[in-house]
Write an enzyme that holds these catalytic residues in place. Structure first.
Site, PDB file in Angstrom:
ATOM      1  N   SER A 111      33.235  29.286   9.154  1.00 51.83           N
ATOM      2  CA  SER A 111      32.688  29.588  10.491  1.00 51.83           C
ATOM      3  C   SER A 111      33.324  28.681  11.533  1.00 51.83           C
ATOM      4  O   SER A 111      33.675  27.533  11.243  1.00 51.83           O
ATOM      5  CB  SER A 111      31.166  29.367  10.476  1.00 51.83           C
ATOM      6  OG  SER A 111      30.652  29.326  11.782  1.00 51.83           O
ATOM      7  N   TYR A 165      23.637  23.157   8.843  1.00 51.87           N
ATOM      8  CA  TYR A 165      24.305  24.412   8.460  1.00 51.87           C
ATOM      9  C   TYR A 165      25.817  24.251   8.606  1.00 51.87           C
ATOM     10  O   TYR A 165      26.576  24.507   7.671  1.00 51.87           O
ATOM     11  CB  TYR A 165      23.801  25.584   9.319  1.00 51.87           C
ATOM     12  CG  TYR A 165      24.780  26.727   9.345  1.00 51.87           C
ATOM     13  CD1 TYR A 165      25.609  26.935  10.446  1.00 51.87           C
ATOM     14  CD2 TYR A 165      24.939  27.542   8.232  1.00 51.87           C
ATOM     15  CE1 TYR A 165      26.558  27.948  10.446  1.00 51.87           C
ATOM     16  CE2 TYR A 165      25.879  28.563   8.226  1.00 51.87           C
ATOM     17  CZ  TYR A 165      26.684  28.753   9.337  1.00 51.87           C
ATOM     18  OH  TYR A 165      27.621  29.747   9.331  1.00 51.87           O
ATOM     19  N   LYS A 203      29.177  24.152   5.754  1.00 49.33           N
ATOM     20  CA  LYS A 203      30.458  24.887   5.821  1.00 49.33           C
ATOM     21  C   LYS A 203      31.617  23.900   5.773  1.00 49.33           C
ATOM     22  O   LYS A 203      32.618  24.110   5.075  1.00 49.33           O
ATOM     23  CB  LYS A 203      30.519  25.719   7.113  1.00 49.33           C
ATOM     24  CG  LYS A 203      29.545  26.890   7.175  1.00 49.33           C
ATOM     25  CD  LYS A 203      29.863  27.949   6.130  1.00 49.33           C
ATOM     26  CE  LYS A 203      28.980  29.177   6.287  1.00 49.33           C
ATOM     27  NZ  LYS A 203      29.213  30.209   5.264  1.00 49.33           N
TER      28      LYS A 203
HETATM   29  C1  WQD Z   1      25.756  32.920  21.681  1.00 46.16           C
HETATM   30  C2  WQD Z   1      25.522  32.558  23.152  1.00 46.16           C
HETATM   31  C3  WQD Z   1      23.784  30.936  23.455  1.00 46.16           C
HETATM   32  C4  WQD Z   1      20.605  33.618  22.022  1.00 46.16           C
HETATM   33  C5  WQD Z   1      25.926  30.913  16.037  1.00 46.16           C
HETATM   34  C6  WQD Z   1      26.117  29.917  14.945  1.00 46.16           C
HETATM   35  C7  WQD Z   1      27.462  30.150  14.320  1.00 46.16           C
HETATM   36  C8  WQD Z   1      27.592  31.583  13.869  1.00 46.16           C
HETATM   37  C9  WQD Z   1      27.348  32.540  15.025  1.00 46.16           C
HETATM   38  C10 WQD Z   1      27.013  31.717  11.544  1.00 46.16           C
HETATM   39  C11 WQD Z   1      25.295  31.060  23.350  1.00 46.16           C
HETATM   40  C12 WQD Z   1      23.403  32.270  24.078  1.00 46.16           C
HETATM   41  C13 WQD Z   1      21.819  33.060  22.370  1.00 46.16           C
HETATM   42  C14 WQD Z   1      19.637  33.886  23.028  1.00 46.16           C
HETATM   43  C15 WQD Z   1      21.153  33.021  24.680  1.00 46.16           C
HETATM   44  N1  WQD Z   1      26.676  31.875  12.820  1.00 46.16           N
HETATM   45  N2  WQD Z   1      22.077  32.777  23.679  1.00 46.16           N
HETATM   46  N3  WQD Z   1      19.938  33.561  24.323  1.00 46.16           N
HETATM   47  O1  WQD Z   1      25.411  29.826  18.896  1.00 46.16           O
HETATM   48  O2  WQD Z   1      27.703  30.822  19.393  1.00 46.16           O
HETATM   49  O3  WQD Z   1      26.890  30.725  17.046  1.00 46.16           O
HETATM   50  O4  WQD Z   1      26.043  32.228  15.528  1.00 46.16           O
HETATM   51  O5  WQD Z   1      28.086  31.411  11.088  1.00 46.16           O
HETATM   52  O6  WQD Z   1      27.576  29.288  13.226  1.00 46.16           O
HETATM   53  O7  WQD Z   1      26.092  28.636  15.528  1.00 46.16           O
HETATM   54  O8  WQD Z   1      25.840  32.312  18.650  1.00 46.16           O
HETATM   55  O9  WQD Z   1      24.556  34.298  19.312  1.00 46.16           O
HETATM   56  O10 WQD Z   1      23.315  32.133  18.850  1.00 46.16           O
HETATM   57  O11 WQD Z   1      24.700  32.334  20.916  1.00 46.16           O
HETATM   58  O12 WQD Z   1      21.401  32.761  25.879  1.00 46.16           O
HETATM   59  O13 WQD Z   1      18.493  34.376  22.755  1.00 46.16           O
HETATM   60  O14 WQD Z   1      24.351  33.189  23.592  1.00 46.16           O
HETATM   61  O15 WQD Z   1      23.397  29.859  24.281  1.00 46.16           O
HETATM   62  O16 WQD Z   1      25.869  30.717  24.591  1.00 46.16           O
HETATM   63  P1  WQD Z   1      26.454  30.833  18.589  1.00 46.16           P
HETATM   64  P2  WQD Z   1      24.524  32.806  19.386  1.00 46.16           P
END
Ligand code: WQD
Length: 365
Positions: free
Chosen positions: A124, A148, A152
């Protein structure tokens, strides 16, 4: 080729199993269904028109995992199985280390015993930590910001040392950016348990009316519209990247690392706008505080995968949202509930393959 897929009933796993079957590979899936349903594989078999081996096996059940590898004799393994909720990992770090790291150790021992040393690992972009060096290169220094992500990182380092100790191993660490979207049929897709941690499934549930509004975690980042920017990649492009890596490993040894991303970023507000436009539904949102641990921007330098694997992402944000919305509309409550632990091995097999219990085997490539 005979390919064993751990976590093959999951979101990325099921899309990859479908492409493996359509490419003529023979597939065995082991999955404990802790975050997935056999229904996804039943639908994969329906879409592919070919059968798949399936076993309800936990990574921590060394004996049964060993047994399946000695029975199936895979020529390669794609390892998706793992816990992946960042917040949960902070609350329960030992559960994550035990399942993800110890589980992978069990898998590696079982592979070695079965004389299978070709592995594609589901890593990841989280291993880049809070790096602000953009775009992120495979050579960008790694760090972890949560348990997490540290699992990885530890697994990547274990695999590097394993390959250094035994040249028979051929390993690909695939660093996913943000997987989204669904198969164009709308039959398989992302089915998060409970409240989605990730943006896209949350937005989708707001659009379908299951949730009231999107919480935008901060709009004071140094980005064009102040909201977080991420490299969203269509799950079908991601699956294709796994098959390309598998082909590459057939003629290589040691560890190879590839970013699987598009190389471009989209903001939270751009995602919300795309969903409202594609679905024709209102997607209300409110700005809230930043989420701890979030970085402002993250997107891949995807060139290495293009040069080495001849792979690049083909689908843009519009297609990702269209396919995700199609899946959501057809499956407003995700996959039907099924207590897979009540199915004995033959019942599970018959369920996935259909009542006949038999499907013609694909011709080997
Ligand atoms: C994306 C953007 C949030 C939810 C995570 C894991 C990573 C991988 C993918 C497993 C960010 C914003 C999010 C919400 C928001 N998973 N957001 N409101 O954090 O980039 O990555 O998922 O491998 O390891 O860390 O993805 O979709 O959680 O967030 O504003 O309800 O959306 O701040 O900018 P992220 P995400």
């Amino acid at each position: 080729m005979r390919v064993l897929v751990t976590g093959g009933a999951g979101y990325i796993g099921s899309h990859t199993v479908l492409q493996l079957l359509k490419s003529g590979h023979e597939v065995s899936v082991i999955d404990n269904f802790s975050n997935s349903s056999p229904e996804s594989l039943r639908r994969v078999v329906e879409l592919a028109g070919t059968g798949v081996n399936i076993a309800n096996i936990d990574l921590l059940d060394e004996g049964r995992m060993q047994g399946e590898l000695l029975r199936f004799r895979p020529e390669a393994v794609i390892h998706f199985a793992g816990l992946k909720a960042v917040g949960e990992s902070v609350a329960q770090p030992l559960k994550y280390y035990r399942n993800n790291v110890a589980g992978t150790l069990n898998l590696l021992d079982a592979m070695d015993a079965a004389e299978c040393r070709t592995l594609v690992f589901s890593s990841s972009a989280t291993v880049y930590g809070e790096s602000t060096e953009l775009p992120l290169l495979e050579s960008t220094p790694r760090s972890a910001t949560n348990p997490y992500g540290r699992t990885k990182l530890h697994i990547e380092e274990m695999l590097e040392e394993l390959a250094a100790s035994d040249e028979r191993w051929s390993i690909a660490n695939l660093r996913y950016f943000n997987p989204v979207g669904a198969h164009e049929s709308g039959m398989i897709g992302e089915d998060p348990q409970g409240i989605p941690n990730n943006l896209m499934p949350y937005v989708s549930q707001v659009a379908i009316g299951k949730r009231d509004a999107v919480q935008v975690f901060g709009n004071d980042y140094g980005t064009a519209d102040g909201t977080g920017v991420r490299d969203y990649i269509h799950v079908l492009d991601l699956a294709a990247g796994h098959l390309a890596a598998l082909d590459y490993l057939a003629d290589s040894n040691g560890v190879n690392v590839w970013n699987l991303g598009t190389g471009s970023g989209s903001s939270v507000l751009e995602v919300i706008d795309a969903f409202a436009r594609v679905s024709g539904r209102p997607v209300p949102y409110r700005i809230t505080d930043r989420r701890p641990g979030d970085v402002a921007e993250s997107y891949a330098h995807p060139e290495k995968a293009r040069l080495d694997l001849g792979w690049k992402a083909e689908r843009g944000l519009e297609q990702m949202v269209e396919d995700m919305w199609h899946w959501q509309e057809k499956n407003p409550d995700g996959f039907p509930d099924l207590d897979s632990n009540k199915l004995d091995p033959q019942e599970l097999r018959n369920f996935v393959l259909g009542n006949s219990g038999e499907k013609k085997r694909p011709k080997k490539p």
